[in-house]
Scaffold this active site. Structure first.
Site, PDB file in Angstrom:
ATOM      1  N   ARG A  52       0.855  -1.186   0.000  1.00 30.35           N
ATOM      2  CA  ARG A  52       0.000   0.000   0.000  1.00 30.35           C
ATOM      3  C   ARG A  52       0.893   1.239   0.000  1.00 30.35           C
ATOM      4  O   ARG A  52       1.932   1.263   0.675  1.00 30.35           O
ATOM      5  CB  ARG A  52      -0.897   0.030   1.236  1.00 30.35           C
ATOM      6  CG  ARG A  52      -2.107  -0.892   1.156  1.00 30.35           C
ATOM      7  CD  ARG A  52      -3.131  -0.431   0.122  1.00 30.35           C
ATOM      8  NE  ARG A  52      -4.302  -1.277   0.058  1.00 30.35           N
ATOM      9  CZ  ARG A  52      -4.443  -2.323  -0.775  1.00 30.35           C
ATOM     10  NH1 ARG A  52      -3.470  -2.633  -1.617  1.00 30.35           N
ATOM     11  NH2 ARG A  52      -5.546  -3.027  -0.779  1.00 30.35           N
ATOM     12  N   GLU A  57      -3.952   7.337  -4.467  1.00 30.43           N
ATOM     13  CA  GLU A  57      -4.413   6.763  -5.747  1.00 30.43           C
ATOM     14  C   GLU A  57      -5.760   7.348  -6.155  1.00 30.43           C
ATOM     15  O   GLU A  57      -6.617   7.536  -5.297  1.00 30.43           O
ATOM     16  CB  GLU A  57      -4.549   5.236  -5.608  1.00 30.43           C
ATOM     17  CG  GLU A  57      -3.220   4.559  -5.487  1.00 30.43           C
ATOM     18  CD  GLU A  57      -3.337   3.034  -5.343  1.00 30.43           C
ATOM     19  OE1 GLU A  57      -4.380   2.457  -5.717  1.00 30.43           O
ATOM     20  OE2 GLU A  57      -2.375   2.444  -4.849  1.00 30.43           O
ATOM     21  N   HIS A  62      -1.519  -0.038  -9.956  1.00 26.19           N
ATOM     22  CA  HIS A  62      -2.138  -0.999  -9.018  1.00 26.19           C
ATOM     23  C   HIS A  62      -2.616  -2.266  -9.753  1.00 26.19           C
ATOM     24  O   HIS A  62      -3.823  -2.545  -9.812  1.00 26.19           O
ATOM     25  CB  HIS A  62      -3.297  -0.331  -8.268  1.00 26.19           C
ATOM     26  CG  HIS A  62      -3.644  -1.026  -6.977  1.00 26.19           C
ATOM     27  ND1 HIS A  62      -4.020  -0.360  -5.843  1.00 26.19           N
ATOM     28  CD2 HIS A  62      -3.658  -2.341  -6.651  1.00 26.19           C
ATOM     29  CE1 HIS A  62      -4.274  -1.225  -4.874  1.00 26.19           C
ATOM     30  NE2 HIS A  62      -4.053  -2.439  -5.339  1.00 26.19           N
TER      31      HIS A  62
HETATM   32  C1  8YV Z   1      -7.031  -5.588  -5.329  1.00 31.02           C
HETATM   33  C2  8YV Z   1      -5.239  -5.340  -3.563  1.00 31.02           C
HETATM   34  O1  8YV Z   1      -7.134  -5.585  -6.693  1.00 31.02           O
HETATM   35  O2  8YV Z   1      -6.390  -7.166  -2.606  1.00 31.02           O
HETATM   36  C3  8YV Z   1      -5.750  -6.157  -2.426  1.00 31.02           C
HETATM   37  O3  8YV Z   1      -5.475  -5.770  -1.284  1.00 31.02           O
HETATM   38  O4  8YV Z   1      -4.488  -4.479  -3.380  1.00 31.02           O
HETATM   39  C4  8YV Z   1      -5.603  -5.547  -4.975  1.00 31.02           C
HETATM   40  O5  8YV Z   1      -4.948  -6.680  -5.416  1.00 31.02           O
HETATM   41  C5  8YV Z   1      -7.829  -4.445  -4.807  1.00 31.02           C
HETATM   42  O6  8YV Z   1      -7.650  -4.252  -3.466  1.00 31.02           O
HETATM   43  C6  8YV Z   1      -9.271  -4.692  -5.124  1.00 31.02           C
HETATM   44  O7  8YV Z   1     -10.144  -4.196  -4.147  1.00 31.02           O
END
Ligand code: 8YV
Length: 322
Positions: free
Chosen positions: A241, A270, A288
């Site tokens: 993150r 983001e 992402h």
């Molecule tokens: C997702 C991600 O695509 O799962 C996670 O925490 O960062 C990503 O892979 C995204 O969060 C979808 O809500």
């Protein structure tokens, strides 16, 4: 009993939308743009569950005070820092995620980023596309070997361990990791060694890869001081993150070349990516894409569906986080 109403905040792979529609009264967001705070607030009052994603900021002011009709936030994704768990609990809303099914996709992308930044793939692509490649030379765009290099992993859950396996078995990298809950068994299984602290890991590593969740404890874990502990030849990789890294301090470190480069898939604000970062040749920047494979996104949707189904069938909520 009438079928529960499920608000789905973004368009999902076709197979997932069809499976959801077969089980629930689904309300789709046809425009596929992130719902606003007031729209989310309304969704929580008009639906029995909300299938949400990382683009839905479910903060305390959005969740608001009870009474709330929504009983489950079934998150599509494993990270849930966009959801205020305490506010959800206070409103009587359970929260689930989709762990496991995106581990390989995210670990694969991490290896791609390590290779891309070490071997200057972005720079090479840009050079060629702008017509600037005048031919092969023995000293053009020299990167560094990934094979045999030292990889420091911060956060050693499923994804961190999957990266360690790939790096160790596939690239002969020496792997050390740091996690607040040292998992000796997992370390042994992937042939990695636990570091004493983040500060001990950073000066050792050629590549530092982040795989911890965004929490108050990991906010700006990699700040100016810790970037200063990294070697001048080292690279920072972030598929976790954006919040884990102080982006301003990172831009400075990259501009002043106190570290060699960074490869990022996630950002603090983001989809805003600072212009300073976009202007840097020694940064590889992806939008992402960690779990962005057809297989992973379909499995994530089906996993969210399983959570919805189990919850409304009155059984255990398999991937409950609140
Ligand atoms: C997702 C991600 O695509 O799962 C996670 O925490 O960062 C990503 O892979 C995204 O969060 C979808 O809500």
């Amino acid at each position: 009993m009438s079928r529960p109403v499920v608000r789905v905040t973004r368009r999902l792979p076709g197979e997932v939308e069809a499976a959801l529609a077969a089980e629930f009264r689904v309300e789709l967001n046809a425009s596929d743009t992130p719902l606003t705070g007031p729209e989310l607030h309304r969704a929580l009052r008009e639906s029995d569950a909300v299938l949400c994603t990382v683009t839905d900021r479910l903060a305390a002011d959005v969740i608001g005070a009870p009474p709330v009709r929504c009983r489950l936030l079934a998150n599509f994704g494993v990270g849930y820092n966009h959801i205020d768990l305490a506010a959800a609990r206070a409103a009587g809303i359970a929260v689930s995620t989709t762990p496991g099914v995106l581990t390989d996709a995210t670990a694969d992308l991490t290896m791609g980023l390590i290779l891309a930044v070490a071997r200057r793939m972005g720079e090479g692509e840009r050079l060629l596309r702008r017509g600037g490649w005048s031919g092969w030379t023995p000293t053009q765009l020299l990167g560094r070997d990934v094979s045999g290099a030292r990889l420091g992993i911060i956060g050693f859950g499923r994804i961190g361990q999957a990266v360690a396996r790939r790096a160790g078995a596939g690239f002969g990298m020496e792997v050390r990791f740091w996690t607040p809950r040292a998992d000796a068994h997992a370390a042994l299984a992937v042939g990695a060694e636990a570091a004493e602290s983040v500060d001990a890991l950073l000066p050792w590593a050629d590549f530092v890869s982040l795989h911890c969740p965004a929490t108050p404890e990991t906010h700006h874990l990699i700040d100016a001081r810790r970037l200063g502990l990294m070697r001048r030849e080292a690279f920072l990789i972030n598929t976790a993150r954006g919040d884990v890294v102080d982006e301003v301090a990172l831009v400075k470190a990259l501009q002043e070349r106190t570290i060699a480069g960074a490869a990022l898939d996630v950002y603090q604000g983001e989809p805003r990516v600072p212009a300073e970062l976009r202007g840097l040749e020694n940064a590889v920047l992806l939008p992402h894409l960690g779990s962005a494979t057809r297989e992973a996104r379909t499995a994530m949707g089906l996993r969210a569906l399983e959570n919805l189904w189990a919850f409304f069938a009155g059984g255990d909520l398999p991937d409950r986080v609140a």
